[in-house]
Design a protein around this motif. Structure first.
Motif, PDB file in Angstrom:
ATOM      1  N   ASP A   1      12.336  48.275  70.606  1.00 46.80           N
ATOM      2  CA  ASP A   1      13.472  48.828  71.232  1.00 46.80           C
ATOM      3  C   ASP A   1      13.640  50.326  70.696  1.00 46.80           C
ATOM      4  O   ASP A   1      14.746  50.937  70.947  1.00 46.80           O
ATOM      5  N   THR A   2      12.899  50.385  69.501  1.00 47.64           N
ATOM      6  CA  THR A   2      13.284  51.929  68.873  1.00 47.64           C
ATOM      7  C   THR A   2      12.037  52.808  69.010  1.00 47.64           C
ATOM      8  O   THR A   2      11.690  53.497  68.109  1.00 47.64           O
TER       9      THR A   2
ATOM     10  N   ASP B   1       9.565  44.575  62.047  1.00 50.73           N
ATOM     11  CA  ASP B   1      11.114  44.824  62.632  1.00 50.73           C
ATOM     12  C   ASP B   1      11.334  44.349  63.855  1.00 50.73           C
ATOM     13  O   ASP B   1      10.326  44.426  64.930  1.00 50.73           O
ATOM     14  N   LYS B   2      12.248  43.234  63.898  1.00 52.13           N
ATOM     15  CA  LYS B   2      12.321  42.614  65.168  1.00 52.13           C
ATOM     16  C   LYS B   2      12.817  43.464  66.539  1.00 52.13           C
ATOM     17  O   LYS B   2      12.721  42.956  67.685  1.00 52.13           O
ATOM     18  N   SER B   3      13.486  44.698  65.973  1.00 48.81           N
ATOM     19  CA  SER B   3      13.673  45.559  67.037  1.00 48.81           C
ATOM     20  C   SER B   3      12.820  46.748  67.475  1.00 48.81           C
ATOM     21  O   SER B   3      13.060  47.719  67.708  1.00 48.81           O
ATOM     22  N   LYS B   4      11.495  46.515  66.755  1.00 46.89           N
ATOM     23  CA  LYS B   4      10.571  47.563  66.691  1.00 46.89           C
ATOM     24  C   LYS B   4      10.128  48.073  68.303  1.00 46.89           C
ATOM     25  O   LYS B   4      10.279  49.185  68.418  1.00 46.89           O
TER      26      LYS B   4
ATOM     27  N   GLN C   1       3.050  46.768  74.564  1.00 45.38           N
ATOM     28  CA  GLN C   1       4.021  46.257  73.813  1.00 45.38           C
ATOM     29  C   GLN C   1       3.242  44.586  73.885  1.00 45.38           C
ATOM     30  O   GLN C   1       3.257  43.981  72.710  1.00 45.38           O
TER      31      GLN C   1
ATOM     32  N   PRO D   1      12.395  38.671  71.867  1.00 45.28           N
ATOM     33  CA  PRO D   1      12.650  40.238  71.092  1.00 45.28           C
ATOM     34  C   PRO D   1      14.099  40.453  70.876  1.00 45.28           C
ATOM     35  O   PRO D   1      14.909  39.497  71.513  1.00 45.28           O
ATOM     36  N   ALA D   2      14.345  41.127  69.899  1.00 42.75           N
ATOM     37  CA  ALA D   2      15.867  41.711  69.671  1.00 42.75           C
ATOM     38  C   ALA D   2      16.536  42.018  70.858  1.00 42.75           C
ATOM     39  O   ALA D   2      17.663  41.564  71.060  1.00 42.75           O
ATOM     40  N   SER D   3      15.928  42.554  71.778  1.00 47.83           N
ATOM     41  CA  SER D   3      16.563  43.183  73.115  1.00 47.83           C
ATOM     42  C   SER D   3      15.814  42.407  74.252  1.00 47.83           C
ATOM     43  O   SER D   3      14.848  42.436  74.495  1.00 47.83           O
ATOM     44  N   ASP D   4      16.938  42.150  75.242  1.00 47.91           N
ATOM     45  CA  ASP D   4      16.292  41.423  76.401  1.00 47.91           C
ATOM     46  C   ASP D   4      15.720  42.522  77.472  1.00 47.91           C
ATOM     47  O   ASP D   4      16.627  42.966  77.854  1.00 47.91           O
TER      48      ASP D   4
ATOM     49  N   ASP E   1      11.241  35.496  62.871  1.00 50.10           N
ATOM     50  CA  ASP E   1      12.251  36.357  62.434  1.00 50.10           C
ATOM     51  C   ASP E   1      12.482  36.061  61.036  1.00 50.10           C
ATOM     52  O   ASP E   1      12.910  37.000  60.102  1.00 50.10           O
TER      53      ASP E   1
END
Length: 606
Positions: free
Chosen positions: A551-552, A546-549, A324, A314-317, A535
């Protein structure tokens, strides 16, 4: 139903599920309407009587479940059903009878003849003649005691079957008008119902075709009462191992489905418009359930999806929560279906299979690969430390296994017997694992108090015969304390199993460092390829990609954990401190989220 009865059943299920499952989380509960009458459609039906309990403990609304009338005859389940004011459903298969005489096939494929049969007294139009689990035919006319006319032609398989095995069963047609009346009455009282539209429970990786009952109920009730605003709420039951003790589960509530007035009007018209309206509501329900469940065509595909999801970065580690995990599995499956024939995806699937086979060869699981990076000097002391902790915890928890061994053996014997019976009587089950958890829990509910009573009586006799004061009081105290002691021992044994599973990568670090390094390189290359592919192409398959899904996430989208100990101060503080995995394992979480011990790293999905 009375408030106390419902709350009592809910508390009982909370206690049961808290012991049987390691973790249960609920998502989307904010979607449940607060006022409108609801029909909750639940799938997949993976555990016979555990599934309704999962809905009870997670649902903010009170409801009445629809339950097979035969279940009311079971002692424990029947009591719970009546306390919940469950609505009995007469299932035709429960009324099946053995047909007299033998069947004979004639040249007319829409006619069945019999020898020594009593069709006039045993069979009626719309009844079903059952030849085997997969062969059945509806009767349109009973001509005589030895002749039937069928709605559809006999297949070549059916003709072959009758020629070798002329025995048959009769399943009568059941008029469900009384059932619909009861449901309409509850909905008009602004109450809610729960239904499992697949029909029976199963252990497949994909939902079964949905029955139209819930659509007919909703449309029929709204046709009778123009002011009724019924909402159909899809509920997904996502188990990681539905039949295993101390597994995990996510209960997901989807967006409510509203029924348009035009569909109600079409339903009232009857004929083709009515069937079209039912089909549209049925399709909306199916799509709603797909949005809260993971439906793979087979277990091989499911394993590919699960591995790809674990390898994706994912975008964030960060460590993924089990909500999830379920959502990412679902989205990966949608992408898999979209690119199913794409050569790039086919190549990726083959590489994933090769990676999984390599893991099997080394006796490892994916989450353990990153833990093979220790050098011989650092792995040895960690290995020794964990072995010592494992021995200590095993010694502490072994008495629990010994005390409960009669109950464990009995639960295994009965659940396996019920599994064999369910498999023999079903055409949709693969291994009938859907009955295992149910019968393990039912046996424990009856057996545990009985077993602990025996131990308490034996203790009382021993103390009394040896002249100890307060023999009865001490024995009663032991009987009350044993369940709590056993629960603590379960947590200890659970962590012992986790420590045991962490030993294998350490052994590999010591015995085969070159193989471990090659496996890590293989995993990292595959992870980079999967991440790049997702991606780059995710927006093609998913409009909201959204690869940051994760995380938001908004606050109301985050999960709530259902644990009976949540109401006690010791749950988050003391128990977490006592049995924290990181403290027991001494593991550094310096790997990516895809390789860290995420919530399902030690478990495969259904």
């Amino acid at each position: 139903m009375t408030k106390n009865a419902y709350d009592g059943i809910k508390l009982l299920f909370e206690l049961i599920t808290d012991v049987f499952f390691r973790e249960i989380k609920v998502s989307g509960a904010h979607n449940v309407p607060k006022d409108d009458p609801c029909i909750f459609i639940v799938a997949p039906h993976a555990n016979q009587f555990v599934d309704p309990g999962m809905v009870i403990i997670s649902n903010p609304r009170r409801f009445s479940p629809l339950m097979a009338e035969s279940s009311f005859k079971r002692k424990i389940i029947g009591v719970a059903a009546r306390a919940l004011k469950a609505i009995p459903v007469i299932r035709p298969q429960d009324l099946a009878t053995k047909g007299k005489g033998q069947l004979i096939v004639t040249n007319n494929p829409t006619t069945l003849h019999g020898k020594d049969t009593l069709f006039k007294s045993q069979v009626a139009p719309r009844d079903m003649i059952v030849l085997s689990r997969s062969l059945s035919f509806v009767v349109t006319e009973v001509v005589s005691d030895t002749e039937l006319r069928l709605k559809t032609e006999l297949t070549a398989e059916a003709i072959e079957h009758v020629s070798h095995s002329p025995a048959y069963k009769i399943i009568p047609h059941v008029d469900q008008g009384v059932l619909y009346e009861k449901v309409h009455k509850r909905l008009n009282q602004n109450e809610s119902i729960v239904i499992f539209p697949e029909g029976g429970s199963h252990d497949r990786s994909e939902m079964l075709p949905l029955k139209a009952g819930f659509a007919i109920m909703a449309l029929g009730a709204m046709a009778e009462n123009k002011n009724l605003k019924i909402k159909i709420v899809p509920v997904g039951l996502n188990y990681f191992h539905p039949h295993r003790f101390r597994s995990r589960a996510v209960v997901s509530y989807g967006v409510p489905i509203s029924i348009e007035p035009d569909l109600v009007q079409d339903y009232v018209k009857g004929g083709a418009p009515k069937h079209e309206a039912i089909s549209k509501v049925l399709e909306a329900g199916y799509e709603g359930l797909k949005s809260v469940t993971v439906n793979a065509p087979n277990y091989d595909t499911l394993m590919i999806i699960a591995t790809a999801r674990r390898l994706y970065k994912p975008a964030s580690d960060h460590k993924l929560t089990i909500d999830q995990v379920v959502e990412l599995n679902r989205r990966f499956l949608l992408g898999y279906r979209h690119f199913e024939k794409d050569p790039r995806l086919l190549d990726l699937a083959q590489r994933i299979k090769a990676y999984n086979n390599t893991l099997k060869y080394f006796g490892l699981r994916d989450y353990q690969v990153a833990r093979t990076q220790y050098t011989a000097y650092s792995a040895a002391p960690i290995l020794v430390s964990r072995i010592i902790k494992l021995i200590f915890l095993t010694i502490f928890g072994f008495p629990s296994l010994l005390i409960n061994s009669p109950l464990i053996i009995l639960a295994l014997i009965i659940s396996q017997k019920k599994q064999e019976e369910a498999l023999a009587g079903s055409s949709v089950k693969i291994a009938a694992r859907d009955v295992l958890a149910t019968w393990k829990i039912l046996v424990a509910l009856v057996g545990m108090p009985a077993l602990y009573s025996v131990y308490s009586i034996l203790l009382f006799l021993y103390l009394y015969l040896h002249g100890y004061p307060h023999s009865f009081g001490l024995s009663l105290l032991v009987w009350v304390a044993l369940p709590f002691i056993q629960y603590a021992c379960i947590l200890v044994l659970e962590n012992s199993a986790d420590i045991y599973n962490s030993l294998n990568p350490l052994f590999m670090s010591l015995s085969n460092p070159d193989g471990a390094a090659e496996l890590r390189r293989m995993r990292e290359n595959l992870s980079d390829t999967i991440t790049a592919f997702v991606d780059e192409n995710g927006s093609t398959a998913l409009s909201d990609f959204d690869k940051s899904k994760f995380d938001t996430m908004e606050l109301h989208d985050k999960m709530k954990t259902r644990r009976i100990l949540n109401g006690l101060d010791i749950a988050p503080a003391m128990l977490t401190k006592w049995f924290d995995d990181k403290k027991l394992f001494n593991v550094n979480s310096n790997t990516s989220s895809s390789s860290s011990n995420s919530s399902d790293d030690s478990e495969s999905e259904r």
